[in-house]
Design a protein around this motif. Structure first.
Motif: not given
Length: 247
Positions: A188-205
């Motif tokens: 969706q427009k202006d909802i970019d949470c996934a783009a940031v979260i996908d870059m986080i390296e954390d095995d617990s994610k």
């Protein structure tokens, strides 16, 4: 990233839905979160005007606070207060002497709305909440406080989510929860949470699939077609067995 259904996640942490009344979350949602559909939409015509947008987030936050005895929360983005009051209810129900610090730049504009809520919500909930009017990045740069739980639900654009993450990633001691993770099929427009979260390296994610998976879904969408949820990060110091055995 691991994906898990909200009901399975609750089971995993030993939280039974029998411990809560869904009606309580409905009541909070009626005051703070219920939304209306566009009269021109098919769903408005076919199933009705009103809907419950992901009330499960309140249950997830309630379950984390009660299961892991969380007494300090930072919420980035108050909105109309649905998550805030669900967390305050959890602390109040369990008798936790805790505090929820909720930060939002638009709180001044919503003063009358929240003032009206004081007459229809328990006083003890309000005693658990510190309302901070301002930008999250300013608040986080001015404090060195740490929190057991950080809930990021503010500005969803890429730059804002990135700043909130960078300023929060070393501040949580148990959990950090991101709102509004959309799979590519629901971008969706202006909802970019996934783009940031996908870059986080954390095995617990882990992506917790939710949105009308516990509450009635008038859209009739099956579990395997839901492409939305919240992403939970668990601090390495948290050991599940240390908590669920108490229940």
């Amino acid at each position: 990233m691991r994906q898990i259904h909200i009901k399975q996640k609750l089971d995993e942490i030993g939280f039974s839905l029998d411990r809560v009344s869904l009606g309580d979350f409905d009541q909070i949602g009626e005051l703070t979160a219920k939304k209306t559909r566009d009269p021109s939409s098919d769903l408005y015509k076919e199933v009705g005007c009103f809907f419950r947008p992901n009330y499960e987030r309140g249950i997830l936050l309630h379950s984390l606070i009660t299961t892991f005895n969380i007494s300090s929360v930072l919420e980035i983005g108050t909105g109309r207060g649905y998550a805030t009051f669900c967390m305050a209810k959890a602390m109040s129900d369990l008798g936790i002497a805790g505090k929820i610090t909720t930060v939002d730049p638009y709180l001044d504009q919503n003063q009358e709305f929240f003032q009206n809520l004081t007459s229809v919500t328990p006083k003890q909930w309000w005693e658990k909440i510190d309302f901070i009017c301002g930008k999250s990045e300013d608040f986080l740069r001015e404090t060195d406080s740490q929190y057991e739980l950080i809930y990021i639900d503010g500005d969803h654009r890429f730059g804002a989510v990135s700043k909130d993450w960078e300023l929060s990633k070393d501040r949580y001691t148990k959990f950090l929860l991101f709102d509004d993770y959309h799979l590519p099929s629901k971008k969706q427009k202006d909802i970019d949470c996934a783009a940031v979260i996908d870059m986080i390296e954390d095995d617990s994610k882990e992506l917790i699939i939710m949105d009308r998976r516990i509450f009635f879904d008038d859209r009739r969408i099956p579990d395997n077609e839901i492409d939305y949820g919240q992403v939970l990060l668990t601090h390495e110091s948290v050991k599940l067995d240390d908590y669920i055995l108490d229940w």
